[in-house]
Design a protein around this motif. Structure first.
Motif, PDB file in Angstrom:
ATOM      1  N   UNK A   1     -11.677 -15.664  15.149  1.00 27.91           N
ATOM      2  CA  UNK A   1     -11.974 -15.311  13.768  1.00 27.91           C
ATOM      3  C   UNK A   1     -11.605 -13.852  13.484  1.00 27.91           C
ATOM      4  N   UNK A   2     -11.969 -12.956  14.367  1.00 27.54           N
ATOM      5  CA  UNK A   2     -11.656 -11.537  14.179  1.00 27.54           C
ATOM      6  C   UNK A   2     -10.151 -11.320  14.144  1.00 27.54           C
ATOM      7  N   UNK A   3      -9.441 -11.961  15.039  1.00 25.61           N
ATOM      8  CA  UNK A   3      -7.987 -11.825  15.076  1.00 25.61           C
ATOM      9  C   UNK A   3      -7.391 -12.321  13.770  1.00 25.61           C
ATOM     10  N   UNK A   4      -7.847 -13.456  13.287  1.00 22.20           N
ATOM     11  CA  UNK A   4      -7.337 -14.016  12.030  1.00 22.20           C
ATOM     12  C   UNK A   4      -7.547 -13.037  10.879  1.00 22.20           C
ATOM     13  N   UNK A   5      -8.715 -12.416  10.833  1.00 21.95           N
ATOM     14  CA  UNK A   5      -9.001 -11.459   9.759  1.00 21.95           C
ATOM     15  C   UNK A   5      -8.076 -10.244   9.828  1.00 21.95           C
ATOM     16  N   UNK A   6      -7.838  -9.737  11.028  1.00 23.33           N
ATOM     17  CA  UNK A   6      -6.908  -8.614  11.181  1.00 23.33           C
ATOM     18  C   UNK A   6      -5.495  -9.012  10.757  1.00 23.33           C
ATOM     19  N   UNK A   7      -5.071 -10.200  11.128  1.00 21.57           N
ATOM     20  CA  UNK A   7      -3.725 -10.659  10.772  1.00 21.57           C
ATOM     21  C   UNK A   7      -3.607 -10.826   9.256  1.00 21.57           C
ATOM     22  N   UNK A   8      -4.607 -11.403   8.635  1.00 18.48           N
ATOM     23  CA  UNK A   8      -4.584 -11.559   7.171  1.00 18.48           C
ATOM     24  C   UNK A   8      -4.496 -10.209   6.477  1.00 18.48           C
ATOM     25  N   UNK A   9      -5.290  -9.253   6.929  1.00 17.29           N
ATOM     26  CA  UNK A   9      -5.272  -7.927   6.320  1.00 17.29           C
ATOM     27  C   UNK A   9      -3.905  -7.268   6.529  1.00 17.29           C
ATOM     28  N   UNK A  10      -3.352  -7.425   7.717  1.00 14.91           N
ATOM     29  CA  UNK A  10      -2.031  -6.860   8.001  1.00 14.91           C
ATOM     30  C   UNK A  10      -0.983  -7.445   7.062  1.00 14.91           C
ATOM     31  N   UNK A  11      -1.029  -8.730   6.845  1.00 17.76           N
ATOM     32  CA  UNK A  11      -0.041  -9.383   5.974  1.00 17.76           C
ATOM     33  C   UNK A  11      -0.192  -8.925   4.525  1.00 17.76           C
ATOM     34  N   UNK A  12      -1.408  -8.755   4.073  1.00 11.53           N
ATOM     35  CA  UNK A  12      -1.633  -8.258   2.716  1.00 11.53           C
ATOM     36  C   UNK A  12      -1.084  -6.843   2.551  1.00 11.53           C
ATOM     37  N   UNK A  13      -1.335  -5.999   3.527  1.00  8.57           N
ATOM     38  CA  UNK A  13      -0.822  -4.623   3.468  1.00  8.57           C
ATOM     39  C   UNK A  13       0.708  -4.623   3.464  1.00  8.57           C
ATOM     40  N   UNK A  14       1.309  -5.490   4.290  1.00 10.84           N
ATOM     41  CA  UNK A  14       2.763  -5.523   4.353  1.00 10.84           C
ATOM     42  C   UNK A  14       3.350  -6.013   3.029  1.00 10.84           C
ATOM     43  N   UNK A  15       2.722  -7.015   2.416  1.00 19.66           N
ATOM     44  CA  UNK A  15       3.195  -7.484   1.108  1.00 19.66           C
ATOM     45  C   UNK A  15       3.186  -6.352   0.092  1.00 19.66           C
ATOM     46  N   UNK A  16       2.125  -5.576   0.099  1.00 27.22           N
ATOM     47  CA  UNK A  16       2.036  -4.433  -0.816  1.00 27.22           C
ATOM     48  C   UNK A  16       3.107  -3.394  -0.501  1.00 27.22           C
ATOM     49  N   UNK A  17       3.351  -3.151   0.779  1.00 26.41           N
ATOM     50  CA  UNK A  17       4.382  -2.188   1.178  1.00 26.41           C
ATOM     51  C   UNK A  17       5.757  -2.650   0.695  1.00 26.41           C
ATOM     52  N   UNK A  18       6.021  -3.936   0.806  1.00 26.49           N
ATOM     53  CA  UNK A  18       7.319  -4.455   0.381  1.00 26.49           C
ATOM     54  C   UNK A  18       7.550  -4.253  -1.117  1.00 26.49           C
ATOM     55  N   UNK A  19       6.490  -4.306  -1.894  1.00 28.21           N
ATOM     56  CA  UNK A  19       6.622  -4.094  -3.341  1.00 28.21           C
ATOM     57  C   UNK A  19       7.044  -2.654  -3.648  1.00 28.21           C
ATOM     58  N   UNK A  20       6.611  -1.715  -2.826  1.00 26.53           N
ATOM     59  CA  UNK A  20       6.942  -0.310  -3.043  1.00 26.53           C
ATOM     60  C   UNK A  20       8.263   0.099  -2.382  1.00 26.53           C
ATOM     61  N   UNK A  21       8.717  -0.692  -1.457  1.00 29.87           N
ATOM     62  CA  UNK A  21       9.837  -0.342  -0.584  1.00 29.87           C
ATOM     63  C   UNK A  21      11.100   0.104  -1.322  1.00 29.87           C
ATOM     64  N   UNK A  22      11.480  -0.601  -2.354  1.00 27.84           N
ATOM     65  CA  UNK A  22      12.743  -0.307  -3.029  1.00 27.84           C
ATOM     66  C   UNK A  22      12.689   0.975  -3.857  1.00 27.84           C
ATOM     67  N   UNK A  23      11.624   1.143  -4.621  1.00 28.50           N
ATOM     68  CA  UNK A  23      11.589   2.266  -5.561  1.00 28.50           C
ATOM     69  C   UNK A  23      10.877   3.501  -5.044  1.00 28.50           C
ATOM     70  N   UNK A  24       9.813   3.319  -4.307  1.00 26.39           N
ATOM     71  CA  UNK A  24       9.062   4.470  -3.778  1.00 26.39           C
ATOM     72  C   UNK A  24       8.725   4.231  -2.313  1.00 26.39           C
ATOM     73  N   UNK A  25       9.757   4.242  -1.457  1.00 22.57           N
ATOM     74  CA  UNK A  25       9.533   3.906  -0.052  1.00 22.57           C
ATOM     75  C   UNK A  25       8.543   4.838   0.649  1.00 22.57           C
ATOM     76  N   UNK A  26       8.471   6.080   0.218  1.00 24.38           N
ATOM     77  CA  UNK A  26       7.545   7.017   0.847  1.00 24.38           C
ATOM     78  C   UNK A  26       6.107   6.504   0.758  1.00 24.38           C
ATOM     79  N   UNK A  27       5.753   5.951  -0.386  1.00 28.16           N
ATOM     80  CA  UNK A  27       4.378   5.498  -0.585  1.00 28.16           C
ATOM     81  C   UNK A  27       4.103   4.138   0.060  1.00 28.16           C
ATOM     82  N   UNK A  28       5.152   3.506   0.569  1.00 30.66           N
ATOM     83  CA  UNK A  28       4.973   2.263   1.321  1.00 30.66           C
ATOM     84  C   UNK A  28       4.611   2.542   2.781  1.00 30.66           C
ATOM     85  N   UNK A  29       4.871   3.758   3.240  1.00 33.32           N
ATOM     86  CA  UNK A  29       4.644   4.103   4.651  1.00 33.32           C
ATOM     87  C   UNK A  29       3.180   3.890   5.077  1.00 33.32           C
TER      88      UNK A  29
END
Length: 131
Positions: free
Chosen positions: A1-29
């Protein structure tokens, strides 16, 4: 369960980073780094290694994944670069004398983060921690 929660959170953060990647890559870091942090934490959990602080995860990644040969050395280096870059981005208003990453440098770091994420997800699948 703990691993699943960490993976879900990681995927959400990465999705958000991808949205910023093209226009403001610095803030995706920072988002990319936290995705890596959560996945590294999940990978360590599969080995019954629990760390909650950034430096602790960095050190445990090296000790428990890289040194025994479960993860390639390059991923330790990628994690260290993203950690340092995340700190630089998050705290740059307080350190105006420090060099700011260029968009190209930020994009390269994001590409490195993407490879790290894919590798850790593969590790987690190989260990049966995720599907």
């Amino acid at each position: 369960e703990t691993i699943r929660l960490y993976v879900e959170e990681a995927r959400e953060r990465w999705k958000a980073a991808e949205k910023l990647r093209a226009e403001t890559p610095l803030f995706a870091i920072p988002l990319a780094y936290y995705s890596m942090f959560y996945l590294a934490t999940a990978a360590l959990y599969t080995l019954n290694v629990v760390r909650t602080k950034h430096e602790g995860v960095r050190n445990a990644l090296s000790e428990f994944l890289v040194l025994p040969g479960l993860l390639e050395e390059e991923y330790k280096e990628t994690y260290q670069r993203l950690l340092a870059s995340r700190v630089s981005v998050d705290y740059r208003p307080f350190h105006p004398d420090k060099k700011v990453l260029t968009d190209d440098e930020a994009r390269q770091l994001l590409a490195d983060a993407e490879r790290f994420i894919a590798r850790i997800e593969r590790f987690l699948r190989e260990r049966g921690a995720i599907e």
